[in-house]
Design a protein around this motif. Sequence first.
Motif, PDB file in Angstrom:
ATOM      1  N   UNK A 142       0.782  -1.220   0.000  1.00 17.73           N
ATOM      2  CA  UNK A 142       0.000   0.000   0.000  1.00 17.73           C
ATOM      3  C   UNK A 142       0.817   1.274   0.000  1.00 17.73           C
ATOM      4  N   UNK A 143       2.149   1.150  -0.045  1.00 15.22           N
ATOM      5  CA  UNK A 143       3.027   2.327  -0.046  1.00 15.22           C
ATOM      6  C   UNK A 143       3.537   2.544  -1.475  1.00 15.22           C
ATOM      7  N   UNK A 144       3.161   3.644  -2.132  1.00 15.49           N
ATOM      8  CA  UNK A 144       3.627   3.877  -3.502  1.00 15.49           C
ATOM      9  C   UNK A 144       5.145   4.024  -3.540  1.00 15.49           C
ATOM     10  N   UNK A 145       5.793   3.275  -4.417  1.00 12.80           N
ATOM     11  CA  UNK A 145       7.237   3.357  -4.561  1.00 12.80           C
ATOM     12  C   UNK A 145       7.642   2.859  -5.934  1.00 12.80           C
ATOM     13  N   UNK A 146       8.866   3.152  -6.312  1.00  9.73           N
ATOM     14  CA  UNK A 146       9.410   2.714  -7.591  1.00  9.73           C
ATOM     15  C   UNK A 146      10.897   2.443  -7.410  1.00  9.73           C
ATOM     16  N   UNK A 147      11.499   1.670  -8.303  1.00  3.91           N
ATOM     17  CA  UNK A 147      12.932   1.377  -8.163  1.00  3.91           C
ATOM     18  C   UNK A 147      13.771   2.650  -8.327  1.00  3.91           C
ATOM     19  N   UNK A 148      14.781   2.788  -7.493  1.00  2.00           N
ATOM     20  CA  UNK A 148      15.697   3.921  -7.636  1.00  2.00           C
ATOM     21  C   UNK A 148      16.512   3.752  -8.915  1.00  2.00           C
ATOM     22  N   UNK A 149      17.118   4.842  -9.350  1.00  2.00           N
ATOM     23  CA  UNK A 149      17.690   4.884 -10.694  1.00  2.00           C
ATOM     24  C   UNK A 149      18.882   3.963 -10.917  1.00  2.00           C
ATOM     25  N   UNK A 150      19.697   3.724  -9.885  1.00  2.00           N
ATOM     26  CA  UNK A 150      20.919   2.935 -10.067  1.00  2.00           C
ATOM     27  C   UNK A 150      20.812   1.558  -9.417  1.00  2.00           C
ATOM     28  N   UNK A 154      13.869   0.447  -3.369  1.00  2.00           N
ATOM     29  CA  UNK A 154      12.614   1.188  -3.398  1.00  2.00           C
ATOM     30  C   UNK A 154      12.795   2.669  -3.070  1.00  2.00           C
ATOM     31  N   UNK A 155      12.311   3.513  -3.963  1.00  3.99           N
ATOM     32  CA  UNK A 155      12.290   4.949  -3.733  1.00  3.99           C
ATOM     33  C   UNK A 155      10.840   5.327  -3.462  1.00  3.99           C
ATOM     34  N   UNK A 156      10.578   5.761  -2.244  1.00  2.00           N
ATOM     35  CA  UNK A 156       9.212   6.080  -1.848  1.00  2.00           C
ATOM     36  C   UNK A 156       8.755   7.361  -2.540  1.00  2.00           C
ATOM     37  N   UNK A 157       7.517   7.365  -2.969  1.00  2.00           N
ATOM     38  CA  UNK A 157       6.986   8.547  -3.638  1.00  2.00           C
ATOM     39  C   UNK A 157       6.680   9.649  -2.617  1.00  2.00           C
ATOM     40  N   UNK A 158       6.741  10.872  -3.093  1.00  3.15           N
ATOM     41  CA  UNK A 158       6.363  12.049  -2.305  1.00  3.15           C
ATOM     42  C   UNK A 158       7.271  12.278  -1.103  1.00  3.15           C
ATOM     43  N   UNK A 159       8.520  11.830  -1.173  1.00  2.06           N
ATOM     44  CA  UNK A 159       9.492  12.182  -0.126  1.00  2.06           C
ATOM     45  C   UNK A 159      10.314  13.366  -0.632  1.00  2.06           C
ATOM     46  N   UNK A 160      10.747  14.261   0.256  1.00  7.33           N
ATOM     47  CA  UNK A 160      11.492  15.442  -0.177  1.00  7.33           C
ATOM     48  C   UNK A 160      12.812  15.137  -0.880  1.00  7.33           C
ATOM     49  N   UNK A 161      13.494  14.045  -0.475  1.00  4.10           N
ATOM     50  CA  UNK A 161      14.795  13.743  -1.057  1.00  4.10           C
ATOM     51  C   UNK A 161      15.082  12.256  -0.953  1.00  4.10           C
ATOM     52  N   UNK A 191       8.283  19.839  -4.688  1.00  6.43           N
ATOM     53  CA  UNK A 191       6.907  19.963  -4.209  1.00  6.43           C
ATOM     54  C   UNK A 191       6.753  19.378  -2.820  1.00  6.43           C
ATOM     55  N   UNK A 192       7.323  18.180  -2.608  1.00  8.38           N
ATOM     56  CA  UNK A 192       7.247  17.546  -1.295  1.00  8.38           C
ATOM     57  C   UNK A 192       8.099  18.297  -0.282  1.00  8.38           C
ATOM     58  N   UNK A 193       9.219  18.850  -0.739  1.00  2.00           N
ATOM     59  CA  UNK A 193      10.121  19.552   0.173  1.00  2.00           C
ATOM     60  C   UNK A 193       9.524  20.857   0.680  1.00  2.00           C
ATOM     61  N   UNK A 194       8.584  21.424  -0.060  1.00  2.00           N
ATOM     62  CA  UNK A 194       8.003  22.712   0.326  1.00  2.00           C
ATOM     63  C   UNK A 194       7.309  22.650   1.679  1.00  2.00           C
ATOM     64  N   UNK A 195       6.821  21.473   2.063  1.00  2.00           N
ATOM     65  CA  UNK A 195       6.119  21.327   3.344  1.00  2.00           C
ATOM     66  C   UNK A 195       7.069  21.295   4.524  1.00  2.00           C
ATOM     67  N   UNK A 196       8.379  21.144   4.262  1.00  2.00           N
ATOM     68  CA  UNK A 196       9.357  21.095   5.340  1.00  2.00           C
ATOM     69  C   UNK A 196       9.677  19.671   5.758  1.00  2.00           C
ATOM     70  N   UNK A 197      10.676  19.501   6.633  1.00  2.00           N
ATOM     71  CA  UNK A 197      11.109  18.168   7.042  1.00  2.00           C
ATOM     72  C   UNK A 197      10.273  17.599   8.186  1.00  2.00           C
TER      73      UNK A 197
END
Length: 210
Positions: A142-150, A154-161, A191-197
Amino acid sequence: MGHAGMAAAAVRYLRSTGSPTSAGRSVDPLPRPELRAVRADERLPPTPDEFRRVLGHFASGVTVITAPGTDGEPPAGFACQSFSSLSLDPPLVAFMVARTSTTWPRIATAGVFCVNVLGAGQGALCRSFAISGSRTADKFAGVPHEPSTVTGSPRLRDVPAWIDCVIHAVHTGGDHLIIVGRVEALGTDEGAAAAGPLLFHRGTFGTFNT
């Protein structure tokens, strides 16, 4: 040394230090110190509760460390506060993990990991990855994610970095291990980073206000 070589080296290291390479195995983090009398003028060492209470005053960011699944298992991941940058040249980062962790051996086997830096409002996501589970538990359901580039971690969606890494070195640190990663790729979601850490301070989550 490739990813597979780093993974094999990490697992060999785990076995040599007595760290668990499978779930359910108990370990003694360090040799027991020699018993001796405490002098009247000698201060007793801090208790674990006192250590946590005082160190809790240090506010930290919050991350989720992930790695791809191997041998048919789901991906691995756990919530981690003890993460930091380490070196600019070469680009290195580090995180600390308990030697009794059941998730770390799966990351060691993969030989790679991705650091997902959490943002404000992702406290529930952090809690879901902070729960200890079996090797077959899928924290990513149930956690949206995709493979990281290298590395494909799992790279979680909507994380600041996010920071995509290969395991570079493993060091002992008391009842924890210090994992050094060589950064292969990284990026931000403005966009995700705008909300702060997402911050953690004295046992609770908080946010940063300018």
